[in-house]
Structures are given as C-alpha cells and as structure tokens.
Scaffold this motif. Sequence first.
Motif, PDB file in Angstrom:
ATOM      1  N   MET A 148      -1.581  -1.497 -12.592  1.00 57.50           N
ATOM      2  CA  MET A 148      -1.228  -1.801 -13.975  1.00 57.50           C
ATOM      3  C   MET A 148      -0.502  -0.627 -14.617  1.00 57.50           C
ATOM      4  O   MET A 148       0.436  -0.795 -15.392  1.00 57.50           O
ATOM      5  CB  MET A 148      -2.496  -2.140 -14.773  1.00 57.50           C
ATOM      6  CG  MET A 148      -2.216  -2.677 -16.157  1.00 57.50           C
ATOM      7  SD  MET A 148      -3.700  -3.153 -17.064  1.00 57.50           S
ATOM      8  CE  MET A 148      -4.200  -4.595 -16.143  1.00 57.50           C
ATOM      9  N   GLY A 149      -0.932   0.594 -14.259  1.00 55.71           N
ATOM     10  CA  GLY A 149      -0.252   1.776 -14.789  1.00 55.71           C
ATOM     11  C   GLY A 149       1.192   1.869 -14.349  1.00 55.71           C
ATOM     12  O   GLY A 149       2.082   2.211 -15.133  1.00 55.71           O
ATOM     13  N   LEU A 150       1.446   1.545 -13.060  1.00 55.16           N
ATOM     14  CA  LEU A 150       2.821   1.545 -12.555  1.00 55.16           C
ATOM     15  C   LEU A 150       3.682   0.534 -13.311  1.00 55.16           C
ATOM     16  O   LEU A 150       4.817   0.821 -13.700  1.00 55.16           O
ATOM     17  CB  LEU A 150       2.831   1.200 -11.063  1.00 55.16           C
ATOM     18  CG  LEU A 150       2.382   2.283 -10.082  1.00 55.16           C
ATOM     19  CD1 LEU A 150       2.250   1.696  -8.683  1.00 55.16           C
ATOM     20  CD2 LEU A 150       3.371   3.440 -10.081  1.00 55.16           C
ATOM     21  N   ILE A 151       3.137  -0.654 -13.523  1.00 60.87           N
ATOM     22  CA  ILE A 151       3.900  -1.719 -14.179  1.00 60.87           C
ATOM     23  C   ILE A 151       4.191  -1.351 -15.631  1.00 60.87           C
ATOM     24  O   ILE A 151       5.322  -1.499 -16.116  1.00 60.87           O
ATOM     25  CB  ILE A 151       3.137  -3.047 -14.090  1.00 60.87           C
ATOM     26  CG1 ILE A 151       3.087  -3.516 -12.630  1.00 60.87           C
ATOM     27  CG2 ILE A 151       3.786  -4.111 -14.963  1.00 60.87           C
ATOM     28  CD1 ILE A 151       2.124  -4.645 -12.376  1.00 60.87           C
ATOM     29  N   LEU A 152       3.202  -0.848 -16.348  1.00 61.66           N
ATOM     30  CA  LEU A 152       3.417  -0.491 -17.758  1.00 61.66           C
ATOM     31  C   LEU A 152       4.333   0.720 -17.885  1.00 61.66           C
ATOM     32  O   LEU A 152       5.071   0.849 -18.868  1.00 61.66           O
ATOM     33  CB  LEU A 152       2.074  -0.223 -18.440  1.00 61.66           C
ATOM     34  CG  LEU A 152       1.160  -1.442 -18.570  1.00 61.66           C
ATOM     35  CD1 LEU A 152      -0.131  -1.068 -19.300  1.00 61.66           C
ATOM     36  CD2 LEU A 152       1.855  -2.584 -19.302  1.00 61.66           C
ATOM     37  N   GLY A 153       4.291   1.616 -16.887  1.00 65.39           N
ATOM     38  CA  GLY A 153       5.236   2.727 -16.897  1.00 65.39           C
ATOM     39  C   GLY A 153       6.672   2.250 -16.769  1.00 65.39           C
ATOM     40  O   GLY A 153       7.581   2.765 -17.429  1.00 65.39           O
ATOM     41  N   LEU A 154       6.864   1.231 -15.932  1.00 69.89           N
ATOM     42  CA  LEU A 154       8.208   0.650 -15.786  1.00 69.89           C
ATOM     43  C   LEU A 154       8.633  -0.046 -17.069  1.00 69.89           C
ATOM     44  O   LEU A 154       9.791   0.048 -17.489  1.00 69.89           O
ATOM     45  CB  LEU A 154       8.221  -0.328 -14.621  1.00 69.89           C
ATOM     46  CG  LEU A 154       9.559  -0.991 -14.301  1.00 69.89           C
ATOM     47  CD1 LEU A 154      10.609   0.058 -13.982  1.00 69.89           C
ATOM     48  CD2 LEU A 154       9.407  -1.955 -13.142  1.00 69.89           C
ATOM     49  N   VAL A 155       7.700  -0.755 -17.711  1.00 67.78           N
ATOM     50  CA  VAL A 155       7.999  -1.402 -18.995  1.00 67.78           C
ATOM     51  C   VAL A 155       8.436  -0.367 -20.022  1.00 67.78           C
ATOM     52  O   VAL A 155       9.380  -0.576 -20.797  1.00 67.78           O
ATOM     53  CB  VAL A 155       6.770  -2.176 -19.504  1.00 67.78           C
ATOM     54  CG1 VAL A 155       6.976  -2.647 -20.942  1.00 67.78           C
ATOM     55  CG2 VAL A 155       6.497  -3.378 -18.610  1.00 67.78           C
ATOM     56  N   ALA A 156       7.765   0.777 -20.042  1.00 62.17           N
ATOM     57  CA  ALA A 156       8.114   1.825 -21.003  1.00 62.17           C
ATOM     58  C   ALA A 156       9.509   2.375 -20.755  1.00 62.17           C
ATOM     59  O   ALA A 156      10.191   2.815 -21.686  1.00 62.17           O
ATOM     60  CB  ALA A 156       7.082   2.959 -20.938  1.00 62.17           C
ATOM     61  N   THR A 157       9.960   2.361 -19.509  1.00 58.34           N
ATOM     62  CA  THR A 157      11.274   2.908 -19.164  1.00 58.34           C
ATOM     63  C   THR A 157      12.404   1.967 -19.566  1.00 58.34           C
ATOM     64  O   THR A 157      13.514   2.411 -19.880  1.00 58.34           O
ATOM     65  CB  THR A 157      11.341   3.175 -17.648  1.00 58.34           C
ATOM     66  OG1 THR A 157      10.215   3.968 -17.267  1.00 58.34           O
ATOM     67  CG2 THR A 157      12.611   3.907 -17.277  1.00 58.34           C
ATOM     68  N   ALA A 158      12.138   0.675 -19.549  1.00 61.98           N
ATOM     69  CA  ALA A 158      13.193  -0.317 -19.807  1.00 61.98           C
ATOM     70  C   ALA A 158      13.671  -0.273 -21.254  1.00 61.98           C
ATOM     71  O   ALA A 158      12.913   0.064 -22.167  1.00 61.98           O
ATOM     72  CB  ALA A 158      12.670  -1.716 -19.477  1.00 61.98           C
ATOM     73  N   ASN A 159      14.933  -0.614 -21.445  1.00 64.98           N
ATOM     74  CA  ASN A 159      15.494  -0.733 -22.795  1.00 64.98           C
ATOM     75  C   ASN A 159      16.353  -1.999 -22.847  1.00 64.98           C
ATOM     76  O   ASN A 159      16.278  -2.835 -21.955  1.00 64.98           O
ATOM     77  CB  ASN A 159      16.293   0.503 -23.201  1.00 64.98           C
ATOM     78  CG  ASN A 159      17.218   1.019 -22.119  1.00 64.98           C
ATOM     79  OD1 ASN A 159      17.178   2.163 -21.743  1.00 64.98           O
ATOM     80  ND2 ASN A 159      18.084   0.155 -21.577  1.00 64.98           N
ATOM     81  N   SER A 160      17.166  -2.143 -23.884  1.00 74.55           N
ATOM     82  CA  SER A 160      17.933  -3.373 -24.068  1.00 74.55           C
ATOM     83  C   SER A 160      19.401  -3.054 -24.318  1.00 74.55           C
ATOM     84  O   SER A 160      19.797  -2.801 -25.461  1.00 74.55           O
ATOM     85  CB  SER A 160      17.368  -4.187 -25.234  1.00 74.55           C
ATOM     86  OG  SER A 160      18.167  -5.317 -25.493  1.00 74.55           O
ATOM     87  N   PRO A 161      20.241  -3.082 -23.280  1.00 73.73           N
ATOM     88  CA  PRO A 161      21.673  -2.881 -23.499  1.00 73.73           C
ATOM     89  C   PRO A 161      22.270  -3.919 -24.450  1.00 73.73           C
ATOM     90  O   PRO A 161      23.174  -3.603 -25.227  1.00 73.73           O
ATOM     91  CB  PRO A 161      22.258  -3.033 -22.091  1.00 73.73           C
ATOM     92  CG  PRO A 161      21.142  -2.724 -21.164  1.00 73.73           C
ATOM     93  CD  PRO A 161      19.906  -3.222 -21.856  1.00 73.73           C
ATOM     94  N   ALA A 162      21.762  -5.160 -24.394  1.00 69.97           N
ATOM     95  CA  ALA A 162      22.291  -6.204 -25.274  1.00 69.97           C
ATOM     96  C   ALA A 162      22.091  -5.851 -26.739  1.00 69.97           C
ATOM     97  O   ALA A 162      22.988  -6.039 -27.574  1.00 69.97           O
ATOM     98  CB  ALA A 162      21.625  -7.546 -24.955  1.00 69.97           C
TER      99      ALA A 162
END
Length: 284
Positions: free
Chosen positions: A1-15
């Motif tokens: 779960m920590g790995l997944i939430l860490g990836l979520v934190a990294t993502a942003n929205s180019p759109a």
Amino acid sequence: MGLILGLVATANSPASTVAVINELRARGPFTTLAIGTTVVKDVFVILLMAVVLMVSRGFVDSGEGMDPGLLGRIPLEVVASLAIGAILGIFLIFYLARIDKEVALLLLAVVILAIEVVGFVETRFHLHLHFLLIFIAAGFVVENASARGEVMIQALERSSLPVYVIFFTFSGVGLDLDSLRQLWPIALGFVIWRALLLYGSSHLGARLADEDRNAQQLSWTAFVAQAGISLGLAELVAQQFPHMGHKIRTFVLAVVAVHQLVGPVLFGWALRRVGEQGRADLQG
C-alpha cells in the motif's frame, strides 16, 4: 500500500496544467519549464506504475515477498509494451496520411483490438503488457515522427466528452462515504505532506539547475493538480487487489478531489505572479 500511495503522490495532471496555460494565454520560460517537467514526470509515472503494480502483486500473491524472477520480467514487459505502441503509432501515421477519415472511430477500434491482443499475449505467453505504455508510445510516435499529431489530437478532443462522463460516473459510484469519513484525517495529512515535499524537491531541483528565483519558489504549483493518471491507477488497484483496493480507491478519490480544486488555482496564481499571463497573445 505504501508503494502504491507513493506512486499516487508522484503523479500530476498535464491536462490541468495545459488547461490553465491556455486559459491565461501564458507563455514564457516559467510556463515552458512547468509544462515540460509535468509531461516528463507523467511519462516516468507510467513506467513506475508498471513496476509498482508488478512488485505489489508479488508481495500480495506470495504473502511473503517479491519473487526475484519478477525483476527480470519487468524490463521485458515495458520494452514489449513500448514496441507494440511504436508499431501501432506507425499504423496510425499511415492511416492519417492516406485515409484520414473517421479518426475517432478508428481509435475506438484500435483500443478494442489492443484489449484483445493484450489478453491473448497474457494468456498465451504469460507476459503482462501495459495499456498506458502502449498508447503513450503510439501517441509519441505519431506526434514526433509525422506531421499528423494535431489531427489526431483534434479527433480525440471531439470525442473525449463521453469517455470522461463514463469514467467519472464510475469513479463517483465507487466513492464510499463511510470509508471516506474514516479516511479523511489521513487524506488531509497526505495532501499537506505531499505539498511540502513538492515544494522542497522543486526548490532543490530548480536551484541545482541554476534556475531563477521564480522557478525555485513557484514551480511546485504546476505539479499539485491530479486527475487522469491517479484515478486510472486507483481503478487498476481496485481491480487487482480486491481486499484493499476499495479503500485505496476511496482514499485516492478524496485526495484527487482536493488537489484538482486547489492545484489549478495555485498554478494560475503563480503564472500571474511571474507576469507570463497573456503573453501568448502578444507573441502571436
């Protein structure tokens, strides 16, 4: 779960970033830095998504840890997905150059065909291909190896509304208020902690790259907004990890809602602060 939430934190929205830039008609070095970094970040997030989901499946399936053999399959799956995407991009270039009719309908047919091909490869060869990598590679090839990228973008924009409506409707249906009530303190802490890390890392990166004071102090605002990638990841997690995916999806929806409300406002304020709003009209 920590790995997944860490990836979520990294993502942003180019759109969202592009939308704010277009709305303010912004142009200049700060704008260029913001959009360029946002797009590059998203490509890396897609690659990390493939790795994180595979590693997470290894931990969950074994109950003990990741199978070392998975590490050998990750590069193969990524390369295979990118190669198939490149072939698909070449096909789209040929179609746009020779036929150039009903592009949106063709893209829908291509997506359906890709689903069947990916399912066949996974069943027959036990090789998990990644849809997002396939279509990012296809779009990259069309945009950079031909002059037909704008035609495809316009076709996608004309047909994107129904897709967004369906996607966000399903996302809303999955929002469990009872779970959200239990998770809101964690979600709020996540939002605050992510903002602090964005500011610190952006400031350090801009300083090491010898960018000006505006980039050092304000570039983090371009990365706050979240949308498609984070929501897509939440849906993938909910499908692949049923026992914990439901809560992760609810948590991510809450976090994305906050970031999507706050992020564009912050970035718009930063563009006005550096004085780059309206420059596109002056330079055009």
